[in-house]
Motif scaffolding. Structure first.
Motif, PDB file in Angstrom:
ATOM      1  N   SER A 190     -32.597  38.757   8.720  1.00  0.00           N
ATOM      2  CA  SER A 190     -31.502  38.793   7.744  1.00  0.00           C
ATOM      3  C   SER A 190     -31.654  37.633   6.773  1.00  0.00           C
ATOM      4  N   VAL A 191     -31.370  37.910   5.486  1.00  0.00           N
ATOM      5  CA  VAL A 191     -31.434  36.890   4.443  1.00  0.00           C
ATOM      6  C   VAL A 191     -30.000  36.553   4.051  1.00  0.00           C
ATOM      7  N   GLU A 192     -29.637  35.284   4.180  1.00  0.00           N
ATOM      8  CA  GLU A 192     -28.253  34.846   3.979  1.00  0.00           C
ATOM      9  C   GLU A 192     -28.187  33.877   2.799  1.00  0.00           C
ATOM     10  N   GLY A 193     -27.431  34.259   1.775  1.00  0.00           N
ATOM     11  CA  GLY A 193     -27.279  33.405   0.603  1.00  0.00           C
ATOM     12  C   GLY A 193     -26.017  32.558   0.701  1.00  0.00           C
ATOM     13  N   HIS A 194     -26.121  31.296   0.251  1.00  0.00           N
ATOM     14  CA  HIS A 194     -24.992  30.351   0.279  1.00  0.00           C
ATOM     15  C   HIS A 194     -24.903  29.642  -1.074  1.00  0.00           C
TER      16      HIS A 194
END
Length: 295
Positions: A190-194
């Motif tokens: 999973s790619v999680e943007g912040h």
């Protein structure tokens, strides 16, 4: 020449040249009847109970159904119930004791957690080596927790322009370095943007849109350029709801503006909950020891 042939040849009839043997048919019938009589008498006679019991015990022992200390049995190949396999084809030599089956113990949850940590650390080392060879080791950070291995793309300004979701050239180089490695493992990614909590300007009305767009661009690069299977990768934007640093200094904002690539553990929840303890150096619970078998 027989009488019939002599008559056919025109000879004189009458008379009998040989002995009359018709009595043998009656005699054979009588012998057959007597034999049947004796067979019937034998069949309805009283059975020797003692001999019958011995015969029964001998047959049962020979076929491995029960043991007997008084009945002598043959020393051939027998099939005790415990030696018969699932297909009914198991055979052992009666002259040697049966070999005890070895039952392998299932690994405990603690042992599986230690094995999972080893696997994640090996994956991290593989990624580090690839990044060092490409000269980008300082641009990526790693961490292992109960979720799995997290690859942190340090500093959004290194990978994206301000308030932009377009990947910079150095970002594409880093993703093209780690993408083939991640494509070679079966784990879900999973790619999680912040984003930092200062807000955005331009075409993204909130940090949610900005962080989601950046995560999607990272996902697309790894899928399209590195062959990461799209069926086991996803992208999500957390906005500024998961900050790493609580302050508002430039260093804090740099930590909070990030994209994390999470390689999820494939173990069960019970096993993954033990990973932090393994990382902290806690010893795994010993595996259960099977009881000794009688010799």
């Amino acid at each position: 020449m027989s009488a019939r042939r002599r008559r056919a040849a025109g000879g004189h009839g009458g008379g009998h040249d040989g002995p009359d043997e018709r009595w043998m048919a009656s005699y054979m019938d009588m012998v057959t009847v007597l034999m049947c009589l004796f067979i019937v008498l034998y069949a309805i006679s009283t059975v020797d109970q003692d001999k019958f019991v011995k015969l029964k015990a001998s047959l049962a022992t020979g076929f491995g159904q029960e043991s007997s200390e008084t009945v002598d049995t043959a020393s051939g190949v027998v099939v005790p119930p415990e030696a018969v396999d699932e297909k009914g084809e198991g055979f052992i030599d009666a002259s040697t004791p049966p070999t005890e089956s070895v039952v392998e113990n299932e690994p405990t949850a603690a042992e599986l957690a230690e094995l999972e940590v080893d696997n994640l650390e090996q994956l991290e080392e593989q990624l580090r080596i690839r990044l060092e060879q490409a000269g980008h080791a300082q641009r990526v950070e790693f961490s292992i927790d109960e979720r799995g291995l997290t690859v942190k793309l340090v500093g959004s300004e290194t990978f994206f322009d301000g308030n932009s979701d377009a990947l910079r050239p150095i970002a594409r180089e880093v993703l093209d370095t780690i993408g083939p490695v991640l494509a070679g493992v079966p784990n879900r990614v999973s790619v999680e943007g912040h984003a930092d909590p200062r807000g955005t300007s331009g075409r993204f009305p909130t940090d949610w849109e900005l962080s989601s767009a950046r995560a999607t661009q990272v996902l697309r690069r790894m899928v399209e350029a590195s062959g990461l299977p799209g069926a086991r990768v996803s992208a999500v934007g957390f906005g500024s709801s998961h900050p790493l640093a609580p302050g508002d200094t430039p260093a804090d904002r740099e930590l909070n503006r990030r994209v994390d690539i999470v390689v999820h553990s494939m173990q069960s929840d019970a096993v993954r909950s033990l990973i932090p303890g393994v990382l902290a150096g806690e010893e795994a619970a010993p595996a259960a020891v099977p009881p000794e078998r009688g010799g």
